[in-house]
Design an enzyme around this catalytic site. Structure first.
Site, PDB file in Angstrom:
ATOM      1  N   CYS A  59       0.838  -1.189   0.000  1.00  0.00           N
ATOM      2  CA  CYS A  59       0.000   0.000   0.000  1.00  0.00           C
ATOM      3  C   CYS A  59       0.875   1.242   0.000  1.00  0.00           C
ATOM      4  O   CYS A  59       2.087   1.173  -0.081  1.00  0.00           O
ATOM      5  CB  CYS A  59      -0.893   0.003   1.243  1.00  0.00           C
ATOM      6  SG  CYS A  59      -1.833  -1.520   1.482  1.00  0.00           S
ATOM      7  N   GLY A  97       2.709  -3.005   3.872  1.00  0.00           N
ATOM      8  CA  GLY A  97       3.592  -4.156   4.018  1.00  0.00           C
ATOM      9  C   GLY A  97       2.827  -5.426   4.298  1.00  0.00           C
ATOM     10  O   GLY A  97       1.624  -5.521   4.077  1.00  0.00           O
ATOM     11  N   GLU A  98       3.560  -6.417   4.789  1.00  0.00           N
ATOM     12  CA  GLU A  98       2.974  -7.703   5.150  1.00  0.00           C
ATOM     13  C   GLU A  98       3.644  -8.207   6.431  1.00  0.00           C
ATOM     14  O   GLU A  98       4.853  -8.036   6.626  1.00  0.00           O
ATOM     15  CB  GLU A  98       3.189  -8.759   4.051  1.00  0.00           C
ATOM     16  CG  GLU A  98       2.655  -8.384   2.680  1.00  0.00           C
ATOM     17  CD  GLU A  98       1.142  -8.375   2.601  1.00  0.00           C
ATOM     18  OE1 GLU A  98       0.485  -8.777   3.583  1.00  0.00           O
ATOM     19  OE2 GLU A  98       0.620  -7.947   1.561  1.00  0.00           O
TER      20      GLU A  98
END
Length: 616
Positions: free
Chosen positions: A2, A82-83
């Site tokens: 994002c 992010g993740e």
């Protein structure tokens, strides 16, 4: 992935002019929309505004941001880029502590964990991220960045207002923030570029949240702290144990980073790094009855024009074909033309907001635009060379002994086209050496290190802080510009912590480049792939491409309004264009030689012009 942005000022009340400040947040979102084409949102409190654009990868239905949680009169809001790869374990832990979730997103786990445990909860996250978190109870805005700086986060102050954004362009969407470059900024471009000093944003007064850092803003102060820093420790594992642990860490990282609600893919060059990632992903997907998509990159006509040299000893395609057959992947060979590269030179600047790795970056941007037609999530082999010692300067005696950045040891080629007055004014050598020395002083060492091992640590640390960051920035911007999420499993902080402390004779046993990683991959790859001599990301050797660049630069210099005219010496440029190119002597890294200097100058001119940069 994002894009995030926002602002904070404890001395105003944004609610009194809510439509105005909502519009500013929307403008900041619009500036970064390519990072998150699927959704967007804003949040505004009396002293804080948050903006978010979303690329949907996990929790496709309920993952809208900003995400807000309320408890006992306390309201917290988060915007996350992010993740979190260990989200399943963290969610299970929090559930046992009584937390109830409204979404299936990793973002809610981060927010709930913070509300329960405070900002130290960040230490539990394994992932790549940059996020902002607003806490109404303490009236604090917190900015966090992942341990290795895989995801970007810039900020600046305008008066008493903090403004932050994933990309620099988001800052310029805020009223009153202007793109200004001073002498230090020009040194960043010409003495260090396409690298940049960590913590700096090149533009005057633009800063960067550092890897592993948390910055807290409240009503009275700003405090900075590191929740993670790389440390040196004695290595006590045997060679056998080191290989086994390395193999486990690599496999665990790849498997964790396969987390997605969308199909994943991999970039496959036929080298050991991307092949290991591909082999693990293909095996895991086969267990689910699925076939992995893979992609390789090359240039139109490269089979005809390729020139083998010490940096690029072989072409990739035969090794890619062998891996595709071995793993049974659904593969696509993607090719970039000369015109694609030239056109994307300028899009690459749009993506990075800075001059970057010339056609090494523009071609990657083009390839990402093609990949996203098939997949929105991909895993890459990036970062293995920096971590495991794959680059020539880990092995080259001159680089080992030179008191300078080992991928850019001489300032002479960087000054080849610059006007003499610019060279005299900028003091490029001194600027670059000061940046180099700062990192050398920061290098974590052990008292018992031999002089040779001490220098090994310095080179490894320089690579982690500078060269690797340049490449992960390239990967982040070129992929996100196209709505593609590119992951880098070798940059798992656990791998970095472990391998940084492995002695060189184990990393490079018997002089084998990346020998430790190769031994760790035994049984996963064909022998020809596992022991293939390193060959970096491809580039074109077509002389027609260099002619395109030369003609384009001549056109630029013929324009009396071209901003770069005041920085370049036209006679030097013409002499450069008329001399034979030396593809084997790069001025940055392994790939940026003569043609890339022309391309870089075209990027600098476009950057100055597009951003209407004021040079002080």
């Amino acid at each position: 992935m994002c894009g995030i942005a926002g602002f904070f000022n404890p001395y105003v009340d944004y609610k009194t002019e809510e439509p105005k400040w909502r519009h500013v947040l929307e403008r900041m979102n619009a500036a970064q929309k390519r990072r998150g084409p699927d959704d967007d949102g804003t949040y505004l409190s009396s002293i804080c505004g948050l903006a978010h654009v979303r690329l949907e990868v996990i929790d496709l239905k309920t993952g809208h941001q900003p995400l807000i949680r309320r408890s006992n009169g306390r309201e917290c809001a988060i915007i996350f880029n992010g993740e979190v790869y260990n989200m399943a374990e963290l969610k299970a832990e929090l559930s046992l502590e009584g937390v109830h979730f409204q979404t299936t997103s990793d973002t809610e786990i981060v927010l709930a964990g913070y509300m329960l445990h405070g900002k130290d909860y960040i230490k539990k996250l394994n992932g790549i991220f940059a996020f902002a978190l607003w806490d109404s109870a303490s009236e604090e805005l917190l900015l966090f960045r992942d341990r290795l700086g895989i995801k970007p986060l810039f900020y600046t102050m305008i008066g008493e207002t903090l403004v932050f954004s994933s990309e620099i362009k988001g800052l310029f969407a805020y009223p009153g923030i202007r793109p200004i470059i001073d002498k230090n900024g020009l040194c960043e471009i010409f003495a260090l570029g396409p690298a940049k000093t960590y913590g700096k944003g090149v533009f005057r007064d633009v800063l960067e949240v550092l890897p592993g850092q948390c910055i807290t803003f409240d009503r009275t102060s700003c405090s900075e702290e590191f929740y993670w820093q790389l440390e040196s420790h004695p290595h006590t594992d045997s060679m056998k144990e080191t290989i086994e642990k390395t193999a486990w860490l690599v496999e665990d990282s790849v498997k964790k980073q396969m987390l997605s609600d969308l199909p994943i893919s991999t970039f496959l060059s036929g080298g050991v790094d991307s092949s290991l990632v591909t082999a693990i992903c293909a095996r895991e997907l086969k267990k689910q009855g699925k076939i992995l998509n893979t992609f390789s990159f090359d240039f139109v006509g490269n089979q005809k024009y390729f020139k083998s040299n010490s940096f690029q000893p072989s072409q990739d395609r035969p090794f890619v074909e062998q891996m595709v057959k071995y793993c049974g992947t659904n593969h696509r060979f993607l090719e970039c033309s000369n015109q694609n590269q030239l056109d994307c030179l300028y899009q690459a600047v749009d993506a990075r907001d800075l001059p970057c790795m010339a056609d090494v970056e523009s071609s990657m941007l083009y390839f990402c635009s093609e990949v996203t037609n098939y997949n929105k999530v991909t895993l890459t082999g990036e970062c293995a060379d920096e971590i495991f010692g794959g680059y020539p300067w880990f092995h080259n005696e001159k680089a080992f002994k030179t008191d300078a950045f080992p991928w850019s040891m001489s300032m002479e080629p960087r000054q080849a086209l610059l006007d003499d007055s610019v060279i005299r004014e900028l003091h490029m050598d001194e600027y670059a050496h000061a940046a180099y020395e700062k990192t050398i002083r920061e290098t974590p060492r052990l008292a018992e290190d031999t002089p040779e091992e001490k220098r090994r640590r310095e080179i490894a640390y320089l690579n982690l802080r500078w060269f690797m960051v340049t490449l992960v920035d390239r990967m982040d911007r070129t992929s996100m510009y196209n709505g593609l999420e590119a992951r880098v499993p070798f940059a798992d902080y656990r791998i970095v912590e472990y391998i940084f402390n492995v002695p060189w004779e184990m990393k490079c046993p018997d002089g084998i480049v990346k020998g430790l990683l190769r031994h760790a991959g035994e049984g996963l790859l064909p022998e020809e792939i596992l022991w293939r001599k390193k060959s970096p990301y491809p580039k074109t050797y077509d002389p027609a491409y260099e002619k395109l660049l030369g003609d384009e630069l001549k056109e630029v210099l013929a324009d009396s309004n071209a901003p770069i005219r005041t920085l370049l010496d036209t006679r030097k440029v013409n002499d450069f264009l008329n001399s034979p190119s030396d593809y084997g002597k790069p001025w940055y890294g392994q790939l940026m030689a003569g043609p890339q200097m022309l391309a870089y100058m075209l990027q600098v001119n476009y950057w100055l012009e597009k951003y209407k940069i004021q040079i002080l």
